[in-house]
Design a protein around this motif. Structure first.
Motif, short mmCIF file in Angstrom:
data_model
loop_
_atom_site.label_atom_id
_atom_site.label_comp_id
_atom_site.label_asym_id
_atom_site.label_seq_id
_atom_site.Cartn_x
_atom_site.Cartn_y
_atom_site.Cartn_z
N GLY A 175 -4.89 -10.04 4.99
CA GLY A 175 -5.01 -9.55 3.91
C GLY A 175 -4.83 -10.51 2.73
O GLY A 175 -5.06 -9.95 1.49
N ARG A 455 0.10 -3.27 -1.27
CA ARG A 455 -0.68 -1.78 -0.78
C ARG A 455 -0.03 -0.44 -1.20
O ARG A 455 1.10 -0.32 -1.63
N VAL A 465 0.42 3.41 3.42
CA VAL A 465 -0.46 2.37 1.95
C VAL A 465 -1.89 1.81 3.01
O VAL A 465 -2.83 0.45 2.15
N ASN A 466 -1.76 1.85 4.68
CA ASN A 466 -2.19 1.34 5.12
C ASN A 466 -4.76 1.81 5.19
O ASN A 466 -4.70 2.54 4.19
N SER A 467 -4.72 0.20 4.21
CA SER A 467 -6.74 0.75 3.62
C SER A 467 -7.29 1.54 4.92
O SER A 467 -7.83 2.43 4.10
N SER A 473 -5.63 -1.28 -3.05
CA SER A 473 -4.40 -2.07 -3.44
C SER A 473 -4.25 -2.20 -4.82
O SER A 473 -5.49 -2.04 -5.93
#
Length: 484
Positions: A175, A455, A465-467, A473
């Motif tokens: 990240g 995020r 929040v994970n892409s 972000s």
């Protein structure tokens, strides 16, 4: 229509930019004034400019699905930054340095004297039963006794404003390239804001990373040969692997590009012949690193690499075996590690947790699955977890069966009311939940990024929040009010 911050609704949650009275927080005052002077069309123009910059710069991430396989998508980005005052950041930075120091001491202890296990501060069975405990690393002596050279620690803030450590990422944390690119995008879209505020920089990270890696070289040379070892173009973090290699002036290699010689040194295949490699920044997991030492079927690693590392012929970051501390069950013992190794009180608290391996904790978790977040010990990316309040009865029953079958693999935490920040949705601002991943480099010195990767859960009401699961972000600004 312009933004009226008093009408911005963050419910009863802690908002990073706006306080409970609808007034901008001190560190965010300049930004909020600037945004309030824009109408919806102007905000949309800035968002479109950011999206164009992302496409032009080729910033992507990879999503996997059963239907479509791997897909490269443009990086999801929100133009409203997250702001943290510099005086608060000093405390967070000190807490991160303290935490990573204790974690490195713990890893070194586990593979040598095991004092913390003998003194029963951490139960021995949790370590020997860990998926990431590597017997092949017992007795190994990495330079400076540092095992986790690059750490990404996830922080969250509850509704009372307290910053908690959610988890530590010590194997191959990702990240940081997006953190750096987010800043470049914001400088393109809002250059005037960087003139009006003292925003601490993040641009020195690649140089700091190279210096940390170069210090692992055992060979006396003016510029050690550092390479970034990637699984290849189909890995979800390949953009980052290529980006960091380019920024450091290092070679990007795959396992087939490297060979261990009869002298136990590592060499890179080039058009001019074999070239000695001093340090490998590896972005593949332990189990694929060396088919002689770990998974014999691996085609991603380098045969003999562990032998070369143990003999001091090559530096590896992060060191094999670091994952023993990157375990959500072991995480719960970090405050005790700090007290044990450093004789200090933890600066940053853990999120309260229940370990399903303990019967009393397990009984409580099973009785309260509708209120808790349950996580497996070694998954990442938000996979394999149960968000109890959002789960169906059938999902909770299935998860209860998993816990009963393998209690060592699960821990639970309360459902936190994650902090929010204003996020541009269509043409207006709405609060969205977020977390923060600062990056810590450990070597002769310890370096913490001034901020990190924020995020954000782009879906309304979501805390994921994970892409890979619909998150995006923001740029993270550490604002020094005293420097104005």
């Amino acid at each position: 229509m312009t933004i009226e911050w008093a009408a911005y609704e963050a419910d009863d949650l802690y908002d990073e930019l706006v306080d409970t009275r609808g007034e901008p927080r001190a560190a965010a005052a300049a930004l909020c004034r600037y945004l309030a002077e824009m109408d919806e069309a102007e905000l949309a123009e800035h968002r479109d400019a950011a999206e164009l910059a992302i496409r032009t710069m080729g910033i992507t991430f990879t999503v996997y699905s059963e239907e479509e396989g791997s897909i490269d998508r443009a990086w999801p980005f929100d133009i409203v930054p997250r702001i943290i005052p510099a005086d608060e950041w000093k405390r967070i930075e000190a807490g991160l340095k303290q935490r990573v120091k204790a974690l490195n001491m713990f890893i070194d202890d586990v593979y040598h004297r095991q004092r913390i296990l003998k003194d029963k501060i951490v139960p021995r069975e949790l370590i020997v039963d860990s998926r990431d405990f590597r017997p092949q690393c017992i007795g190994a002596k990495p330079p400076l006794a540092v095992w986790a050279h690059i750490c990404g620690t996830d922080l969250v803030r509850d509704k009372d404003g307290t910053a908690y450590v959610l988890e530590d990422n010590l194997r191959v944390p990702s990240g940081v390239s997006y953190m750096l690119e987010n800043r470049q995008i914001m400088k393109r879209v809002f250059p005037e804001l960087f003139e009006e505020s003292v925003i601490l920089p993040v641009d020195d990270y690649p140089a700091q990373l190279y210096d940390t890696l170069a210090a692992l070289s055992r060979r006396r040379t003016r510029r050690p040969e550092v390479v970034v070892l990637t699984p290849g173009i189909y890995n979800s973090a390949y953009f980052e692997h290529a980006y960091l290699a380019q920024q450091m002036g290092a070679e990007l290699v795959e396992g087939s590009d490297l060979v261990v010689g009869d002298d136990d040194c590592v060499y890179m295949r080039t058009i001019e012949g074999l070239s000695r490699v001093d340090v490998i920044y590896r972005r593949i997991d332990d189990s694929f690193l060396d088919p002689e030492a770990f998974n014999p079927d691996s085609v991603l690693g380098v045969p003999g690499l562990m032998r070369a590392w143990r003999k001091g012929k090559v530096g590896l970051a992060n060191a094999p075996g670091s994952g023993v501390a990157d375990d959500k069950v072991v995480y719960t013992y970090v405050p005790e590690m700090i007290r044990y190794y450093l004789d200090e009180e933890p600066i940053l608290p853990n999120v309260p947790s229940w370990l399903c391996v303990n019967k009393a904790d397990r009984d409580y978790v099973l009785a309260n699955l509708d209120k808790l977040v349950v996580k497996p010990a070694n998954e990442s990316g938000g996979y394999g977890m149960l968000i109890g309040p959002a789960a169906t009865r059938k999902e909770r029953e299935a998860f209860a069966a998993l816990i009963k079958k393998n209690p060592r693999n699960y821990m639970a935490q309360p459902m936190l009311s994650l902090s929010t920040a204003p996020t541009l949705v269509d043409r207006h601002m709405e609060p969205r939940h977020l977390d923060l991943r600062p990056f810590i480099l450990s070597g002769r010195d310890t370096y913490v990024t001034t901020g990190g990767l924020t995020r954000v859960a782009l879906r309304k009401g979501s805390t994921v929040v994970n892409s890979s699961q619909g998150g995006g972000s923001k740029d993270t600004w550490i604002v020094d009010l005293e420097g104005l």
